[in-house]
Enzyme design. Sequence first.
Site, PDB file in Angstrom:
ATOM      1  CB  ILE A  14      37.956  47.406  42.136  1.00 48.78           C
ATOM      2  CG1 ILE A  14      38.819  46.504  41.229  1.00 48.78           C
ATOM      3  CG2 ILE A  14      38.753  48.632  42.587  1.00 48.78           C
ATOM      4  CD1 ILE A  14      40.074  45.957  41.859  1.00 48.78           C
ATOM      5  CB  CYS A 142      46.206  44.527  38.790  1.00 50.22           C
ATOM      6  SG  CYS A 142      45.442  43.786  37.336  1.00 50.22           S
ATOM      7  CG  HIS A 193      63.297  27.541  28.286  1.00 49.77           C
ATOM      8  ND1 HIS A 193      62.661  27.830  29.472  1.00 49.77           N
ATOM      9  CD2 HIS A 193      62.623  26.511  27.746  1.00 49.77           C
ATOM     10  CE1 HIS A 193      61.624  27.020  29.631  1.00 49.77           C
ATOM     11  NE2 HIS A 193      61.578  26.205  28.601  1.00 49.77           N
TER      12      HIS A 193
HETATM   13  N1  NAP Z   1      39.128  42.977  39.062  1.00 48.55           N
HETATM   14  C1  NAP Z   1      40.419  43.285  39.075  1.00 48.55           C
HETATM   15  O1  NAP Z   1      41.241  42.449  39.436  1.00 48.55           O
HETATM   16  C2  NAP Z   1      40.862  44.657  38.684  1.00 48.55           C
HETATM   17  C3  NAP Z   1      42.184  45.030  38.967  1.00 48.55           C
HETATM   18  C4  NAP Z   1      42.600  46.324  38.654  1.00 48.55           C
HETATM   19  C5  NAP Z   1      41.725  47.203  38.043  1.00 48.55           C
HETATM   20  N2  NAP Z   1      40.459  46.793  37.750  1.00 48.55           N
HETATM   21  C6  NAP Z   1      39.549  47.766  37.133  1.00 48.55           C
HETATM   22  O2  NAP Z   1      38.629  48.182  38.131  1.00 48.55           O
HETATM   23  C7  NAP Z   1      37.377  48.482  37.533  1.00 48.55           C
HETATM   24  C8  NAP Z   1      36.320  47.650  38.228  1.00 48.55           C
HETATM   25  O3  NAP Z   1      36.568  46.288  37.960  1.00 48.55           O
HETATM   26  P1  NAP Z   1      35.869  45.144  38.825  1.00 48.55           P
HETATM   27  O4  NAP Z   1      36.616  43.888  38.523  1.00 48.55           O
HETATM   28  O5  NAP Z   1      35.733  45.563  40.243  1.00 48.55           O
HETATM   29  O6  NAP Z   1      34.432  45.064  38.150  1.00 48.55           O
HETATM   30  P2  NAP Z   1      33.189  44.224  38.677  1.00 48.55           P
HETATM   31  O7  NAP Z   1      33.638  43.204  39.654  1.00 48.55           O
HETATM   32  O8  NAP Z   1      32.469  43.780  37.459  1.00 48.55           O
HETATM   33  O9  NAP Z   1      32.319  45.279  39.483  1.00 48.55           O
HETATM   34  C9  NAP Z   1      31.693  46.366  38.868  1.00 48.55           C
HETATM   35  C10 NAP Z   1      30.443  46.692  39.649  1.00 48.55           C
HETATM   36  O10 NAP Z   1      29.902  47.939  39.215  1.00 48.55           O
HETATM   37  C11 NAP Z   1      28.508  47.803  39.163  1.00 48.55           C
HETATM   38  N3  NAP Z   1      27.903  48.838  38.327  1.00 48.55           N
HETATM   39  C12 NAP Z   1      27.843  48.899  36.989  1.00 48.55           C
HETATM   40  N4  NAP Z   1      27.205  50.030  36.600  1.00 48.55           N
HETATM   41  C13 NAP Z   1      26.859  50.693  37.727  1.00 48.55           C
HETATM   42  C14 NAP Z   1      26.156  51.881  37.991  1.00 48.55           C
HETATM   43  N5  NAP Z   1      25.691  52.661  37.013  1.00 48.55           N
HETATM   44  N6  NAP Z   1      25.965  52.254  39.270  1.00 48.55           N
HETATM   45  C15 NAP Z   1      26.422  51.490  40.268  1.00 48.55           C
HETATM   46  N7  NAP Z   1      27.083  50.326  40.098  1.00 48.55           N
HETATM   47  C16 NAP Z   1      27.299  49.927  38.821  1.00 48.55           C
HETATM   48  C17 NAP Z   1      28.303  46.406  38.652  1.00 48.55           C
HETATM   49  O11 NAP Z   1      26.998  45.986  38.905  1.00 48.55           O
HETATM   50  P3  NAP Z   1      26.337  44.784  38.040  1.00 48.55           P
HETATM   51  O12 NAP Z   1      26.566  43.560  38.840  1.00 48.55           O
HETATM   52  O13 NAP Z   1      24.893  45.164  37.941  1.00 48.55           O
HETATM   53  O14 NAP Z   1      27.008  44.759  36.695  1.00 48.55           O
HETATM   54  C18 NAP Z   1      29.347  45.644  39.465  1.00 48.55           C
HETATM   55  O15 NAP Z   1      28.868  45.272  40.740  1.00 48.55           O
HETATM   56  C19 NAP Z   1      37.544  48.217  36.044  1.00 48.55           C
HETATM   57  O16 NAP Z   1      37.927  49.407  35.392  1.00 48.55           O
HETATM   58  C20 NAP Z   1      38.699  47.247  35.998  1.00 48.55           C
HETATM   59  O17 NAP Z   1      39.374  47.285  34.762  1.00 48.55           O
HETATM   60  C21 NAP Z   1      39.994  45.552  38.072  1.00 48.55           C
END
Ligand code: NAP
Length: 350
Positions: A14, A142, A193
């Site tokens: 995101i 989402c 169904h």
């Molecule tokens: N993915 C989806 O499809 C989706 C859809 C809708 C909503 N969301 C929501 O959006 C949010 C983010 O999800 P995501 O899927 O984008 O997560 P993600 O891909 O895991 O990305 C999170 C990022 O934040 C970094 N991070 C963690 N702690 C940090 C800090 N203190 N300072 C700076 N960066 C930091 C992580 O680094 P590391 O690599 O070191 O862990 C990672 O790169 C969540 O709340 C999720 O529920 C996600």
Amino acid sequence: MSSARVAVVGCGTIGKRVADAVVRQPDMTLAGIAIRSPSPAALAAAAGGARLYCGEPERRASLERVGLPIAGNAEQLFAEADAVVDCGPGSTGAERLHGYAAFGLRAVLCGGVPHRSVGLTFCTSGNYAAALGRTAARVTSCNTTALVRLLAALHPALREGRAHATLVRSASEPDKPRKGAAGATVTLGPSHHAADIRLVLPWARLTTLALSAPMVHGHVLTMAAQLDSPLSVSEAVALLAAARRIVVRDAPRTTDRLRDSALHRPRADQPEVLVWPDSIAVDDGVLLLTAAVHMESIVVPETIDCVRALCGLERDGSACAQLTDSALDLDEPVRAPLARPNRPRQEVFV
Ligand SMILES: NC(=O)c1ccc[n+]([C@@H]2O[C@H](COP(=O)([O-])OP(=O)(O)OC[C@H]3O[C@@H](n4cnc5c(N)ncnc54)[C@H](OP(=O)(O)O)[C@@H]3O)[C@@H](O)[C@H]2O)c1
């Protein structure tokens, strides 16, 4: 405030998209992105001109060791911003909320953060005005975003807002192979169904929709909505098609091939909810539809709207959404893969 400097925390699925979307807004600048680990997305963001900051000071050396230019720590980024979008994983944003308040930042949290930590769950077509004047809000996740858009569009035709939705969620995302995943195929329209059950139980008022999982390229949802008065399929299509961020168009029936139809978009993103027109049916006063939800990008427009609402850049929700969508090129319908736009492709973070 007439423009906002926006900090993004996290450069994952995101965060990299939100940072990219901020850069495109006429009334926002990207103050920088706080990262924690090296990643191709962080490298691409730096190459694209974004300033990177270290989210955890003890990790700075490991980031610089791989060649990432780090402008400072996260506190330095926050001192130069008006708003922050926390795109850290899962619920972790709640832990950082008090730190944002200390810097006087407007804070947008993502759907993984619990509602109780923030006090307002936001989605543009539902409650834009509620975010005006607040310091923090959580944007719906989402599938919830998709459902709010669909229900808001159909609201004039619904009986007491009644509907049922079945969500088939992707087990993972393309950039998270560690979770494991495969492809998916959907079956459009009412499945066999319900009809079979009526042959056995003529009194049953059951509607069913079916689809297969697991998958990686997006969620699929089915909705059964009770109608207040007779509505034709073409009227339902008109209601949906008139709504922002919903597209009703014929498209491949598997989510992996569906992704190919947006290859002209950055990362093949499809922030609109896509409703398959042949899935729309009206059965015994119930409107049925099947829709695709690109989970990686659908929340990006609402996240940008939320920044604008919290910062008081625009008081009117539909004017805000129009500005966001125009900057993100969402006003144009998604085209077939071979009919790409002639304009040059913009640089984006991966
Ligand atoms: N993915 C989806 O499809 C989706 C859809 C809708 C909503 N969301 C929501 O959006 C949010 C983010 O999800 P995501 O899927 O984008 O997560 P993600 O891909 O895991 O990305 C999170 C990022 O934040 C970094 N991070 C963690 N702690 C940090 C800090 N203190 N300072 C700076 N960066 C930091 C992580 O680094 P590391 O690599 O070191 O862990 C990672 O790169 C969540 O709340 C999720 O529920 C996600």
